[in-house]
Design a protein around this motif. Structure first.
Motif, PDB file in Angstrom:
ATOM      1  N   TYR A  45      45.902  29.984  47.742  1.00  0.00           N
ATOM      2  CA  TYR A  45      46.824  31.112  47.673  1.00  0.00           C
ATOM      3  C   TYR A  45      48.107  30.736  48.413  1.00  0.00           C
ATOM      4  N   LYS A  85      47.794  41.895  51.078  1.00  0.00           N
ATOM      5  CA  LYS A  85      48.335  41.151  49.938  1.00  0.00           C
ATOM      6  C   LYS A  85      47.315  40.120  49.431  1.00  0.00           C
ATOM      7  N   ASN A  88      44.465  42.015  47.693  1.00  0.00           N
ATOM      8  CA  ASN A  88      44.889  42.457  46.362  1.00  0.00           C
ATOM      9  C   ASN A  88      44.863  41.312  45.361  1.00  0.00           C
ATOM     10  N   HIS A  89      45.252  40.124  45.810  1.00  0.00           N
ATOM     11  CA  HIS A  89      45.194  38.941  44.943  1.00  0.00           C
ATOM     12  C   HIS A  89      43.746  38.696  44.505  1.00  0.00           C
ATOM     13  N   LYS A  91      41.286  40.897  44.371  1.00  0.00           N
ATOM     14  CA  LYS A  91      40.848  41.978  43.483  1.00  0.00           C
ATOM     15  C   LYS A  91      41.375  41.765  42.065  1.00  0.00           C
ATOM     16  N   ASN A  92      42.602  41.302  41.946  1.00  0.00           N
ATOM     17  CA  ASN A  92      43.192  41.024  40.640  1.00  0.00           C
ATOM     18  C   ASN A  92      42.502  39.869  39.916  1.00  0.00           C
ATOM     19  N   ARG A  93      41.929  38.947  40.695  1.00  0.00           N
ATOM     20  CA  ARG A  93      41.214  37.799  40.120  1.00  0.00           C
ATOM     21  C   ARG A  93      39.734  38.092  39.908  1.00  0.00           C
ATOM     22  N   GLY A  94      39.265  39.233  40.445  1.00  0.00           N
ATOM     23  CA  GLY A  94      37.861  39.573  40.309  1.00  0.00           C
ATOM     24  C   GLY A  94      36.988  39.028  41.407  1.00  0.00           C
TER      25      GLY A  94
END
Length: 96
Positions: A45, A85, A88-89, A91-94
């Protein structure tokens, strides 16, 4: 690269990076912006200004206190917005 947990700038030491691995911590000369540009960083990341974080090494994230827990029980302390942040990254990737 799988043994790297994270890289960060070193406060008070210009052009020096701290690399934290599963084996310990090491200082190297360089700038984080150069690392982000020059290397293929799949699985890392790079959305934070002063950090490069190995996503596969993360066990959990506590965004309310800003802690990132790694598989080897190392803890990275971020500020709350940065931890949020990163979460959230995930969560967006699962993940996490």
């Amino acid at each position: 690269m799988k043994d790297i947990l994270y890289l960060t700038t070193s406060s008070g030491m210009k052009n020096t990076l701290l690399i934290t691995t599963t084996y310990g911590e090491f200082f190297i000369d360089g700038k984080i912006t150069q690392i982000k540009k020059k290397f293929e960083l799949d699985g890392f990341y790079i959305g934070l200004k002063s950090y490069i974080i190995n996503l596969s090494a993360i066990k959990s994230i506590n965004h309310s206190i800003g802690f990132v827990y790694f598989q080897n029980d190392t803890i990275l302390e971020l500020n709350t917005p940065s931890a949020r942040k990163l979460l959230n990254h995930f969560k967006n990737r699962g993940g996490v």
